[in-house]
Design a protein around this motif. Structure first.
Motif, PDB file in Angstrom:
ATOM      1  N   GLU A 158       0.827  -1.195   0.000  1.00 55.86           N
ATOM      2  CA  GLU A 158       0.000   0.000   0.000  1.00 55.86           C
ATOM      3  C   GLU A 158       0.864   1.248   0.000  1.00 55.86           C
ATOM      4  OE1 GLU A 158      -3.168   0.200   2.807  1.00 55.86           O
ATOM      5  OE2 GLU A 158      -3.331  -1.962   2.888  1.00 55.86           O
ATOM      6  N   ASN A 159       0.276   2.317  -0.499  1.00 50.72           N
ATOM      7  CA  ASN A 159       1.016   3.576  -0.478  1.00 50.72           C
ATOM      8  C   ASN A 159       0.950   4.196   0.916  1.00 50.72           C
ATOM      9  OD1 ASN A 159      -1.746   3.987  -0.985  1.00 50.72           O
ATOM     10  ND2 ASN A 159      -1.378   5.967  -1.883  1.00 50.72           N
ATOM     11  N   LYS A 160       2.025   4.839   1.287  1.00 52.93           N
ATOM     12  CA  LYS A 160       2.140   5.457   2.610  1.00 52.93           C
ATOM     13  C   LYS A 160       1.446   6.814   2.641  1.00 52.93           C
ATOM     14  CE  LYS A 160       5.702   6.676   5.971  1.00 52.93           C
ATOM     15  NZ  LYS A 160       7.150   6.675   6.238  1.00 52.93           N
ATOM     16  N   TYR A 161       1.509   7.547   1.528  1.00 51.97           N
ATOM     17  CA  TYR A 161       0.939   8.890   1.457  1.00 51.97           C
ATOM     18  C   TYR A 161      -0.256   8.886   0.516  1.00 51.97           C
ATOM     19  CZ  TYR A 161       5.604   9.736   3.266  1.00 51.97           C
ATOM     20  OH  TYR A 161       6.750   9.681   4.011  1.00 51.97           O
ATOM     21  N   LEU A 162      -1.374   9.359   0.997  1.00 50.10           N
ATOM     22  CA  LEU A 162      -2.590   9.404   0.194  1.00 50.10           C
ATOM     23  C   LEU A 162      -2.556  10.575  -0.782  1.00 50.10           C
ATOM     24  CD1 LEU A 162      -5.172   8.745   3.027  1.00 50.10           C
ATOM     25  CD2 LEU A 162      -4.218   7.096   1.417  1.00 50.10           C
ATOM     26  N   GLU A 163      -3.349  10.471  -1.841  1.00 51.37           N
ATOM     27  CA  GLU A 163      -3.455  11.579  -2.788  1.00 51.37           C
ATOM     28  C   GLU A 163      -3.980  12.803  -2.055  1.00 51.37           C
ATOM     29  OE1 GLU A 163      -5.736  10.331  -6.161  1.00 51.37           O
ATOM     30  OE2 GLU A 163      -4.336   8.729  -6.635  1.00 51.37           O
TER      31      GLU A 163
ATOM     32  N   ARG B 104      -0.173  14.168  -5.962  1.00 58.31           N
ATOM     33  CA  ARG B 104      -1.262  14.230  -6.936  1.00 58.31           C
ATOM     34  C   ARG B 104      -1.745  12.844  -7.308  1.00 58.31           C
ATOM     35  NH1 ARG B 104      -2.223  13.735 -12.140  1.00 58.31           N
ATOM     36  NH2 ARG B 104      -0.070  13.323 -12.683  1.00 58.31           N
ATOM     37  N   ARG B 105      -0.796  11.900  -7.434  1.00 61.50           N
ATOM     38  CA  ARG B 105      -1.146  10.565  -7.892  1.00 61.50           C
ATOM     39  C   ARG B 105      -0.119   9.558  -7.388  1.00 61.50           C
ATOM     40  NH1 ARG B 105      -0.585   8.070 -13.650  1.00 61.50           N
ATOM     41  NH2 ARG B 105      -2.115   6.417 -13.507  1.00 61.50           N
ATOM     42  N   TYR B 106      -0.579   8.334  -7.157  1.00 57.52           N
ATOM     43  CA  TYR B 106       0.300   7.234  -6.785  1.00 57.52           C
ATOM     44  C   TYR B 106       0.018   6.093  -7.742  1.00 57.52           C
ATOM     45  CZ  TYR B 106       2.201   3.281  -4.189  1.00 57.52           C
ATOM     46  OH  TYR B 106       2.897   2.162  -3.825  1.00 57.52           O
TER      47      TYR B 106
ATOM     48  N   TYR C 202       3.584  10.949  -7.817  1.00 57.91           N
ATOM     49  CA  TYR C 202       3.631  12.102  -8.710  1.00 57.91           C
ATOM     50  C   TYR C 202       3.180  13.293  -7.880  1.00 57.91           C
ATOM     51  CZ  TYR C 202       4.000   8.568 -12.298  1.00 57.91           C
ATOM     52  OH  TYR C 202       4.419   7.509 -13.061  1.00 57.91           O
ATOM     53  N   CYS C 203       4.075  14.246  -7.684  1.00 59.11           N
ATOM     54  CA  CYS C 203       3.818  15.366  -6.788  1.00 59.11           C
ATOM     55  C   CYS C 203       3.866  16.696  -7.537  1.00 59.11           C
ATOM     56  CB  CYS C 203       4.861  15.402  -5.679  1.00 59.11           C
ATOM     57  SG  CYS C 203       4.920  13.897  -4.696  1.00 59.11           S
TER      58      CYS C 203
ATOM     59  N   GLU D  85      12.044   8.487  -0.841  1.00 62.91           N
ATOM     60  CA  GLU D  85      12.571   9.830  -1.070  1.00 62.91           C
ATOM     61  C   GLU D  85      11.688  10.921  -0.478  1.00 62.91           C
ATOM     62  OE1 GLU D  85      14.783   9.470  -5.305  1.00 62.91           O
ATOM     63  OE2 GLU D  85      12.594   9.235  -5.380  1.00 62.91           O
ATOM     64  N   LEU D  86      10.562  10.541   0.126  1.00 66.57           N
ATOM     65  CA  LEU D  86       9.625  11.509   0.684  1.00 66.57           C
ATOM     66  C   LEU D  86       9.549  11.405   2.197  1.00 66.57           C
ATOM     67  CD1 LEU D  86       6.691  11.111  -1.851  1.00 66.57           C
ATOM     68  CD2 LEU D  86       8.355  12.970  -1.750  1.00 66.57           C
TER      69      LEU D  86
END
Length: 61
Positions: free
Chosen positions: A2-7, A24-26, A32-33, A50-51
């Motif tokens: 799962e992604n750690k950071y939500l859109e 903006r998008r995962y 994609y930021c 990297e975030l």
């Protein structure tokens, strides 16, 4: 995985912590930021490692 950071989450790059970014998008383990100060610029692309989570006015390492 799962992604750690939500859109829509606010994050910053561990390389340039003074640059605030908005997710903006995962897709396919890539974030994609956009820069909220310059939304017309191209997306910046990062891997999760990297975030860092944005902590308001105080940046923590």
């Amino acid at each position: 995985m799962e992604n750690k950071y939500l859109e829509g989450s606010t994050v910053y790059s561990s390389i340039n912590p003074s640059l605030q970014l908005k997710v903006r998008r995962y897709a396919k383990r890539i974030y994609y930021c956009t820069d909220p100060a310059n939304p017309q610029e191209k997306d910046k692309v990062y891997y999760e490692r990297e975030l860092k989570q944005y902590e308001g006015n105080s940046l923590k390492n």
